[in-house]
Design an enzyme around this catalytic site. Structure first.
Site, PDB file in Angstrom:
ATOM      1  N   ARG A   1      -4.448  -4.164  12.413  1.00 18.48           N
ATOM      2  CA  ARG A   1      -4.299  -3.251  13.563  1.00 18.48           C
ATOM      3  C   ARG A   1      -4.845  -3.911  14.830  1.00 18.48           C
TER       4      ARG A   1
ATOM      5  N   GLU B   1       1.127   0.592   9.978  1.00 20.45           N
ATOM      6  CA  GLU B   1      -0.330   0.369  10.135  1.00 20.45           C
ATOM      7  C   GLU B   1      -1.039   1.630  10.612  1.00 20.45           C
TER       8      GLU B   1
ATOM      9  N   ASN C   1       6.170   8.277  -2.045  1.00 15.62           N
ATOM     10  CA  ASN C   1       5.609   9.618  -1.819  1.00 15.62           C
ATOM     11  C   ASN C   1       4.301   9.630  -1.025  1.00 15.62           C
TER      12      ASN C   1
ATOM     13  N   LEU D   1      -6.462  -3.459   6.938  1.00 13.53           N
ATOM     14  CA  LEU D   1      -5.749  -2.825   8.054  1.00 13.53           C
ATOM     15  C   LEU D   1      -6.529  -2.959   9.363  1.00 13.53           C
TER      16      LEU D   1
ATOM     17  N   LEU E   1       0.847  -1.195   0.000  1.00 14.62           N
ATOM     18  CA  LEU E   1       0.000   0.000   0.000  1.00 14.62           C
ATOM     19  C   LEU E   1       0.884   1.247   0.000  1.00 14.62           C
TER      20      LEU E   1
ATOM     21  N   GLY F   1       2.546   7.756   2.360  1.00 19.32           N
ATOM     22  CA  GLY F   1       2.495   6.807   3.473  1.00 19.32           C
ATOM     23  C   GLY F   1       1.188   6.941   4.230  1.00 19.32           C
TER      24      GLY F   1
ATOM     25  N   ILE G   1       7.893  -2.485   2.542  1.00 18.02           N
ATOM     26  CA  ILE G   1       6.951  -3.598   2.491  1.00 18.02           C
ATOM     27  C   ILE G   1       7.528  -4.823   3.214  1.00 18.02           C
TER      28      ILE G   1
HETATM   29  P1  TGC Z   1     -11.178   8.567   3.727  1.00 20.54           P
HETATM   30  O1  TGC Z   1     -11.768   9.540   2.726  1.00 20.54           O
HETATM   31  O2  TGC Z   1     -11.422   8.793   5.170  1.00 20.54           O
HETATM   32  O3  TGC Z   1     -11.652   7.075   3.379  1.00 20.54           O
HETATM   33  C1  TGC Z   1     -11.636   6.587   2.048  1.00 20.54           C
HETATM   34  C2  TGC Z   1     -12.587   5.405   2.019  1.00 20.54           C
HETATM   35  O4  TGC Z   1     -12.070   4.377   2.876  1.00 20.54           O
HETATM   36  C3  TGC Z   1     -13.024   4.104   3.910  1.00 20.54           C
HETATM   37  N1  TGC Z   1     -12.269   3.837   5.126  1.00 20.54           N
HETATM   38  C4  TGC Z   1     -12.350   2.692   5.793  1.00 20.54           C
HETATM   39  N2  TGC Z   1     -13.078   1.581   5.573  1.00 20.54           N
HETATM   40  C5  TGC Z   1     -12.923   0.558   6.433  1.00 20.54           C
HETATM   41  N3  TGC Z   1     -12.074   0.617   7.472  1.00 20.54           N
HETATM   42  C6  TGC Z   1     -11.314   1.705   7.732  1.00 20.54           C
HETATM   43  N4  TGC Z   1     -10.438   1.721   8.740  1.00 20.54           N
HETATM   44  C7  TGC Z   1     -11.436   2.817   6.865  1.00 20.54           C
HETATM   45  N5  TGC Z   1     -10.825   4.041   6.791  1.00 20.54           N
HETATM   46  C8  TGC Z   1     -11.340   4.660   5.727  1.00 20.54           C
HETATM   47  C9  TGC Z   1     -13.879   5.348   4.017  1.00 20.54           C
HETATM   48  O5  TGC Z   1     -15.115   5.062   4.577  1.00 20.54           O
HETATM   49  C10 TGC Z   1     -13.983   5.726   2.559  1.00 20.54           C
HETATM   50  O6  TGC Z   1     -14.892   4.840   1.949  1.00 20.54           O
HETATM   51  P2  TGC Z   1     -15.852   5.349   0.756  1.00 20.54           P
HETATM   52  O7  TGC Z   1     -16.678   4.152   0.420  1.00 20.54           O
HETATM   53  O8  TGC Z   1     -16.621   6.509   1.322  1.00 20.54           O
HETATM   54  O9  TGC Z   1     -14.932   5.770  -0.349  1.00 20.54           O
HETATM   55  O10 TGC Z   1      -9.621   8.463   3.423  1.00 20.54           O
HETATM   56  P3  TGC Z   1      -8.490   9.570   3.538  1.00 20.54           P
HETATM   57  O11 TGC Z   1      -7.816   9.588   2.202  1.00 20.54           O
HETATM   58  O12 TGC Z   1      -9.019  10.857   4.090  1.00 20.54           O
HETATM   59  O13 TGC Z   1      -7.464   8.887   4.596  1.00 20.54           O
HETATM   60  C11 TGC Z   1      -7.890   8.585   5.884  1.00 20.54           C
HETATM   61  C12 TGC Z   1      -6.765   7.994   6.766  1.00 20.54           C
HETATM   62  C13 TGC Z   1      -5.655   8.983   6.948  1.00 20.54           C
HETATM   63  C14 TGC Z   1      -7.399   7.726   8.109  1.00 20.54           C
HETATM   64  C15 TGC Z   1      -6.265   6.645   6.268  1.00 20.54           C
HETATM   65  O14 TGC Z   1      -5.986   6.632   4.943  1.00 20.54           O
HETATM   66  C16 TGC Z   1      -5.155   6.038   7.088  1.00 20.54           C
HETATM   67  O15 TGC Z   1      -5.461   5.258   7.997  1.00 20.54           O
HETATM   68  N6  TGC Z   1      -3.820   6.261   6.821  1.00 20.54           N
HETATM   69  C17 TGC Z   1      -2.760   5.470   7.400  1.00 20.54           C
HETATM   70  C18 TGC Z   1      -2.167   4.557   6.341  1.00 20.54           C
HETATM   71  C19 TGC Z   1      -1.781   3.215   6.886  1.00 20.54           C
HETATM   72  O16 TGC Z   1      -2.219   2.782   7.921  1.00 20.54           O
HETATM   73  N7  TGC Z   1      -0.962   2.495   6.146  1.00 20.54           N
HETATM   74  C20 TGC Z   1      -0.579   1.174   6.528  1.00 20.54           C
HETATM   75  C21 TGC Z   1       0.181   0.484   5.417  1.00 20.54           C
HETATM   76  S1  TGC Z   1       0.306  -1.273   5.654  1.00 20.54           S
HETATM   77  C22 TGC Z   1       1.406  -1.454   6.899  1.00 20.54           C
HETATM   78  O17 TGC Z   1       1.865  -0.570   7.520  1.00 20.54           O
HETATM   79  C23 TGC Z   1       1.775  -2.842   7.174  1.00 20.54           C
HETATM   80  S2  TGC Z   1       2.936  -3.049   8.433  1.00 20.54           S
HETATM   81  C24 TGC Z   1       3.028  -4.693   8.352  1.00 20.54           C
HETATM   82  C25 TGC Z   1       3.659  -5.383   9.489  1.00 20.54           C
HETATM   83  O18 TGC Z   1       2.950  -5.728  10.492  1.00 20.54           O
HETATM   84  O19 TGC Z   1       4.858  -5.729   9.360  1.00 20.54           O
HETATM   85  P1  FAD Z   2       4.486   9.986   6.586  1.00 23.04           P
HETATM   86  O1  FAD Z   2       3.102   9.715   6.132  1.00 23.04           O
HETATM   87  O2  FAD Z   2       5.383  10.742   5.694  1.00 23.04           O
HETATM   88  O3  FAD Z   2       4.416  10.703   8.000  1.00 23.04           O
HETATM   89  C1  FAD Z   2       5.535  11.342   8.599  1.00 23.04           C
HETATM   90  C2  FAD Z   2       5.061  12.062   9.858  1.00 23.04           C
HETATM   91  O4  FAD Z   2       4.049  13.017   9.510  1.00 23.04           O
HETATM   92  C3  FAD Z   2       4.411  11.108  10.855  1.00 23.04           C
HETATM   93  O5  FAD Z   2       4.756  11.484  12.176  1.00 23.04           O
HETATM   94  C4  FAD Z   2       2.929  11.323  10.646  1.00 23.04           C
HETATM   95  O6  FAD Z   2       2.144  11.036  11.800  1.00 23.04           O
HETATM   96  C5  FAD Z   2       2.886  12.787  10.271  1.00 23.04           C
HETATM   97  N1  FAD Z   2       1.682  13.094   9.488  1.00 23.04           N
HETATM   98  C6  FAD Z   2       1.379  12.682   8.225  1.00 23.04           C
HETATM   99  N2  FAD Z   2       0.172  13.132   7.871  1.00 23.04           N
HETATM  100  C7  FAD Z   2      -0.295  13.852   8.913  1.00 23.04           C
HETATM  101  C8  FAD Z   2      -1.497  14.559   9.159  1.00 23.04           C
HETATM  102  N3  FAD Z   2      -2.495  14.601   8.266  1.00 23.04           N
HETATM  103  N4  FAD Z   2      -1.633  15.194  10.350  1.00 23.04           N
HETATM  104  C9  FAD Z   2      -0.660  15.123  11.294  1.00 23.04           C
HETATM  105  N5  FAD Z   2       0.496  14.458  11.121  1.00 23.04           N
HETATM  106  C10 FAD Z   2       0.666  13.833   9.943  1.00 23.04           C
HETATM  107  N6  FAD Z   2       3.460  -0.393   4.373  1.00 23.04           N
HETATM  108  C11 FAD Z   2       2.819  -1.285   3.575  1.00 23.04           C
HETATM  109  O7  FAD Z   2       2.025  -0.916   2.707  1.00 23.04           O
HETATM  110  N7  FAD Z   2       3.048  -2.619   3.690  1.00 23.04           N
HETATM  111  C12 FAD Z   2       3.909  -3.129   4.610  1.00 23.04           C
HETATM  112  O8  FAD Z   2       4.086  -4.349   4.702  1.00 23.04           O
HETATM  113  C13 FAD Z   2       4.612  -2.207   5.460  1.00 23.04           C
HETATM  114  N8  FAD Z   2       5.540  -2.664   6.327  1.00 23.04           N
HETATM  115  C14 FAD Z   2       6.299  -1.780   7.050  1.00 23.04           C
HETATM  116  C15 FAD Z   2       7.351  -2.242   7.828  1.00 23.04           C
HETATM  117  C16 FAD Z   2       8.149  -1.351   8.527  1.00 23.04           C
HETATM  118  C17 FAD Z   2       9.311  -1.864   9.328  1.00 23.04           C
HETATM  119  C18 FAD Z   2       7.866   0.035   8.497  1.00 23.04           C
HETATM  120  C19 FAD Z   2       8.699   0.989   9.291  1.00 23.04           C
HETATM  121  C20 FAD Z   2       6.841   0.511   7.718  1.00 23.04           C
HETATM  122  C21 FAD Z   2       6.041  -0.387   6.969  1.00 23.04           C
HETATM  123  N9  FAD Z   2       5.019   0.067   6.112  1.00 23.04           N
HETATM  124  C22 FAD Z   2       4.342  -0.828   5.308  1.00 23.04           C
HETATM  125  C23 FAD Z   2       4.832   1.492   5.903  1.00 23.04           C
HETATM  126  C24 FAD Z   2       4.016   2.187   7.001  1.00 23.04           C
HETATM  127  O9  FAD Z   2       2.669   1.844   6.939  1.00 23.04           O
HETATM  128  C25 FAD Z   2       4.230   3.702   6.817  1.00 23.04           C
HETATM  129  O10 FAD Z   2       5.557   3.975   7.203  1.00 23.04           O
HETATM  130  C26 FAD Z   2       3.254   4.515   7.640  1.00 23.04           C
HETATM  131  O11 FAD Z   2       1.932   4.378   7.161  1.00 23.04           O
HETATM  132  C27 FAD Z   2       3.640   6.029   7.671  1.00 23.04           C
HETATM  133  O12 FAD Z   2       3.942   6.488   6.417  1.00 23.04           O
HETATM  134  P2  FAD Z   2       5.330   7.299   6.159  1.00 23.04           P
HETATM  135  O13 FAD Z   2       6.429   6.501   6.750  1.00 23.04           O
HETATM  136  O14 FAD Z   2       5.376   7.622   4.717  1.00 23.04           O
HETATM  137  O15 FAD Z   2       5.206   8.607   7.005  1.00 23.04           O
END
Ligand code: TGC
Ligand code: FAD
Length: 392
Positions: free
Chosen positions: A251, A371, A142, A247, A138, A144, A170
């Site tokens: 989470r 996450e 540019n 997620l 995901l 996150g 990733i």
């Molecule tokens: P927003 O406009 O709020 O939402 C877009 C659409 O998504 C729906 N939605 C959800 N649906 C189900 N569960 C949720 N938690 C949802 N959050 C949003 C929402 O209802 C909407 O649906 P629709 O049908 O109306 O289009 O989206 P936004 O662009 O304003 O962003 C919201 C934000 C910032 C909360 C969200 O994008 C976010 O949580 N950002 C964080 C990104 C993140 O968590 N990345 C994780 C990458 S994966 C990873 O880190 C794996 S680590 C793996 C390991 O364990 O090693």
């Molecule tokens: P950024 O989004 O650039 O954020 C930088 C700082 O700005 C943070 O402190 C953040 O809180 C702050 N910030 C950003 N936006 C806002 C806002 N609107 N308001 C206030 N503060 C804000 N991703 C995957 O897709 N798959 C994976 O398997 C995966 N594995 C990972 C494993 C590791 C070890 C790590 C470190 C990361 C992994 N990730 C994965 C990526 C992870 O999900 C992202 O690092 C995370 O979502 C944050 O994105 P970023 O690092 O680009 O930080």
């Protein structure tokens, strides 16, 4: 050391809320971690290497897709069982929990929830056994916290899709056989693709030199005109809610996993404080040490109750994304604070690899970011309470 000695901390008798089956699952994973993870995990962290040989063994103990249906060769357990498994694995090391949570919540879950029957039959049994490894793409260089702005895209070329773009940070990408990749179609709609290893133009270079999660392999996913077969599109979801639903499940697992890391730190600190003497008395005699221990135990106990209640809501399909965000944020922050306080109790010994605390602390610095960062989850709660999204 009331209720905090029997291999895990249970100050509020939360075990009474668990079933016999839950206790059995927890014990078997705890025993497995003691034998398979603890003896070598410090070495893997020092060498910045992942114990990949454990992946098949994780399949053997039912830790890959615990809540995925038995119809597809997975255990079909409930969400409390999934949480307990994540807790025990992270007591060993976050890297092991990460592998299990990515495979379970970010790869198997979307295939079960959004995939075709053919995709489910083809991939889920092998993923459950650890015969193949999955990754979840995901995050991009540019984008996150704001995945909705992703640039990775695919176009319909008639008999295949042409995929271009890149994903970064990733988990397991360099060793993955398949990746669930979220990309935009020509209409700008987010869709999920199952991208298999070996396709021309698809590479997954490793990201080296991490000071956190050193026993986990992290990398990129790079797509340079990759021809993805049409049957690899996940047919039953569109929009950002697809990856976000994955997620939610991951989470939730992290909210439990953090309990394991925290408990390991606190137990280590309590034991050390009873044995280490300064000024002729155990350091546990000092009020300041007891304050640290009492506060850590209180926070851990609150986090355990939050995780358990969230598990019940997950089982009833009633947990909201905001509740999950709150639990992930609270429990990971709690674990990081406990790691920092526990490390202080050990003095200089706290930085030694002979104890697990510093390793947990470094790992948790990733967990508080991935996450969804600590601050993003706070804003999700703020949005839920006020109805005003403060993200933009
Ligand atoms: P927003 O406009 O709020 O939402 C877009 C659409 O998504 C729906 N939605 C959800 N649906 C189900 N569960 C949720 N938690 C949802 N959050 C949003 C929402 O209802 C909407 O649906 P629709 O049908 O109306 O289009 O989206 P936004 O662009 O304003 O962003 C919201 C934000 C910032 C909360 C969200 O994008 C976010 O949580 N950002 C964080 C990104 C993140 O968590 N990345 C994780 C990458 S994966 C990873 O880190 C794996 S680590 C793996 C390991 O364990 O090693
Ligand atoms: P950024 O989004 O650039 O954020 C930088 C700082 O700005 C943070 O402190 C953040 O809180 C702050 N910030 C950003 N936006 C806002 C806002 N609107 N308001 C206030 N503060 C804000 N991703 C995957 O897709 N798959 C994976 O398997 C995966 N594995 C990972 C494993 C590791 C070890 C790590 C470190 C990361 C992994 N990730 C994965 C990526 C992870 O999900 C992202 O690092 C995370 O979502 C944050 O994105 P970023 O690092 O680009 O930080």
């Amino acid at each position: 050391m009331k209720n905090i000695e029997n291999g895990f901390i249970d100050y509020f008798n939360i075990d009474e809320l668990l079933t016999e089956e839950h206790l059995l699952i927890r014990k078997s994973v705890r025993d497995w971690v003691n034998i398979n993870v603890l003896p070598d995990i410090d070495k893997y962290n020092h060498e910045h290497e992942s114990p990949v040989h454990l992946i098949k063994k994780l399949g053997d103990i039912g830790a890959l897709g615990p809540f995925i249906s038995e119809k597809y060769g997975a255990p079909g357990m409930d969400y409390i069982s999934y949480g307990l498994i994540m807790q025990e694995l992270e007591r060993g090391d976050t890297a092991i929990r990460s592998t299990a949570s990515v495979q379970s919540s970010l790869v198997m879950y979307p295939i079960q929830a959004f995939g075709s029957e053919t995709q489910k039959q083809k991939f889920l049994p092998k993923l459950a056994k650890g015969e193949i490894v999955g990754a979840f793409g995901l995050t991009e260089p540019n984008h996150g916290s704001d995945p909705g702005s992703m640039e990775t895209k695919f176009v319909d070329k008639g008999d295949h899709y042409l995929l271009n773009g890149a994903k970064m940070w990733i988990t397991n990408s360099p060793i993955a056989d398949i990746a669930i990749v979220w990309a935009k179609n020509e209409e700008g709609v987010v869709k999920g693709l199952i991208v298999e290893k070996g396709l021309e133009g698809f590479t997954a270079p490793e990201t080296k030199n991490k000071w956190s999660l050193r026993a986990s392999i992290t990398g990129e996913l790079v797509f340079d005109n990759v021809k993805v077969p049409k049957e690899n599109l996940l047919p039953n979801v569109k929009g950002l809610k697809g990856p976000m639903m994955c997620l939610n499940s991951a989470r939730y697992g992290i909210a439990w996993g953090a309990l394991g890391a925290a408990a390991d730190c606190l137990q280590t600190a309590v034991k050390y404080s009873m044995e280490r003497k300064q000024f002729n008395v155990p350091i546990a005699s000092f009020q300041l040490t007891q304050k640290k221990i009492a506060e850590m135990l209180t926070e851990l106990t609150s986090a355990q109750l939050m995780a358990w209640r969230l598990g019940k809501l997950m089982n009833d399909n009633k947990a909201t994304p905001s509740q999950i965000s709150m639990a992930k944020r609270n429990n990971v922050f709690m674990a990081l604070k406990i790691a920092r306080e526990s490390r202080q109790i050990l003095g200089a010994m706290g930085i030694s690899g002979d104890y697990p605390i510093m390793r947990h602390m470094m790992n948790l610095e990733s967990v508080i970011t991935y996450e969804g960062t600590h601050d993003i989850h706070l804003l999700i709660t703020g949005f839920d309470v006020t109805g005003i999204p403060a993200f933009k």
